[in-house]
Design an enzyme around this catalytic site. Structure first.
Site: not given
Ligand code: UT7
Length: 333
Positions: A117, A257, A287
């Site tokens: 990125c 970004h 992204n």
């Molecule tokens: O561009 C290069 C660098 N990349 C980044 O900067 C990305 C950085 N990370 C992020 O933007 C975020 O971590 C994500 C958008 C990828 C994920 O968001 P999050 O708030 O960190 O979610 P999480 O992984 O902590 O998951 C929270 C909950 C989980 O469920 P439980 O365990 O709380 O029941 C996940 O299973 O949300 C669930 N979950 C989803 N639910 C619905 C994960 N993905 C999804 C989804 N739809 N697509």
């Protein structure tokens, strides 16, 4: 007496494929929903390069053609073309090579730069150094990724984020005090465990087993990356401002970004900038990895004025991150 040569951005081009992948489309593919995606990431839709036989180079070519047209130059005038990408057409030759061939940029040399990125930022710093050396007069810096080629559309944690696109800028020398002014760029390979592709490199060459194990896709531990990204992007942007004695009121635009709206907001807050000074198009493009920053410049070009202080900031796989201070070089009529 020597007058210092600065590298000015003198034209911008961009390209996004016409096919859209909306949150509603994704609801039919994985267990997710529009509300979750919008509140957790800020994304509503992304563009996907669907046409068979088309690759990252095919998005860069129209972006560079647009830039040449705007500047009134022929591709044969390009001295060097750098492509920031993690989705090259092939492992080798470089996408830059293929782009130069397709453009008819027969007098250019070029290469690909892998910084995920932060690819566009790293490439911009290099392009600027080539111009500042006095040896090159027209350097094209591209950021482009066909993320749909390496996204696992059964993994709801990653497939909702990424999209395809390409952007490019032309760098030319000037003795005015404008252009790429300063940069702080960083890497930390210990972060590679959180965001990488497991197979297909020399560590784990492609095999029937790596394909069966779905190891040719982008692997991301989202929460860990998120934590480092919020801190990394905000810290480096604030550091660049302090180093150059820039106050919030001196900054016309932050070009972040576009990985997650929450990371963008945290960076803007830390810099003391209101949202009206932040370029945001993540809702429409998602992204696009190395393409996010040049695509913002492309969309906002008409609003930019000569002398505007702009901070470009990124964080991504590697880990790689950084910020660049640019003084915008022209008004668009
Ligand atoms: O561009 C290069 C660098 N990349 C980044 O900067 C990305 C950085 N990370 C992020 O933007 C975020 O971590 C994500 C958008 C990828 C994920 O968001 P999050 O708030 O960190 O979610 P999480 O992984 O902590 O998951 C929270 C909950 C989980 O469920 P439980 O365990 O709380 O029941 C996940 O299973 O949300 C669930 N979950 C989803 N639910 C619905 C994960 N993905 C999804 C989804 N739809 N697509």
């Amino acid at each position: 007496m020597h007058t210092k040569i600065h590298a000015a951005i003198t034209a911008v081009g961009g390209y996004v494929p016409s096919d859209k992948l909306t949150n509603q489309d994704l609801e039919k593919m994985v267990d997710t929903n529009d509300e979750w995606i919008r509140t957790r990431t800020g994304i509503t839709e992304r563009r996907i390069l669907k046409e068979p036989g088309k690759a990252t180079s095919d998005m860069i070519v129209p972006a560079v053609q647009e830039l040449c047209k705007k500047r009134g130059i022929d591709p044969t005038e390009i001295d060097c073309l750098i492509v920031g990408t993690v989705t090259p057409d092939m492992v080798f030759p470089s996408t830059a090579n293929l782009v130069c061939h397709k453009l008819g940029a027969t007098n250019a040399w070029g290469y690909d730069l892998s910084a995920a990125c932060s690819g566009f930022l790293f490439a911009l710093a290099q392009g600027a150094a080539l111009i500042e050396s006095g040896r090159y007069k027209k350097v094209v810096v591209c950021g482009a990724d066909k993320m749909s080629a390496i996204v696992d559309y059964t993994d709801r944690a990653t497939c909702i984020i990424f999209g395809d696109g390409a952007g490019a800028v032309l760098l030319e020398p000037t003795t005015e005090i404008i252009g790429v002014m300063d940069s702080i760029l960083r890497t930390d390979g210990s972060g590679s465990q959180y965001l990488h592709m497991k197979a297909g490199g020399s560590l784990k060459p492609a095999s029937a087993e790596t394909v069966a194990n779905r190891e040719h896709y982008a692997y991301q531990e989202g929460q860990a990356v998120f934590k480092f990204a919020v801190k990394g992007m905000a810290d480096v942007s604030a550091e660049l401002m302090e180093k150059n004695n820039l106050k919030a009121e001196d900054i016309s635009w932050l070009v972040p970004h576009q990985a997650n709206l929450r990371i963008i907001d945290a960076t803007a807050n830390r810099m003391g900038l209101g949202t009206e000074k932040v370029m945001i198009n993540i809702e429409r493009f998602g992204n696009t990895t190395a393409a996010t920053i040049p695509l913002c410049l492309w969309e906002w070009e008409k609003q930019l004025k000569k002398g505007d202080n702009i901070i470009l900031a990124a964080f991504g796989g590697g880990f790689t991150w950084g910020a660049i201070w640019v003084k915008w070089a022209y008004d668009t009529k």
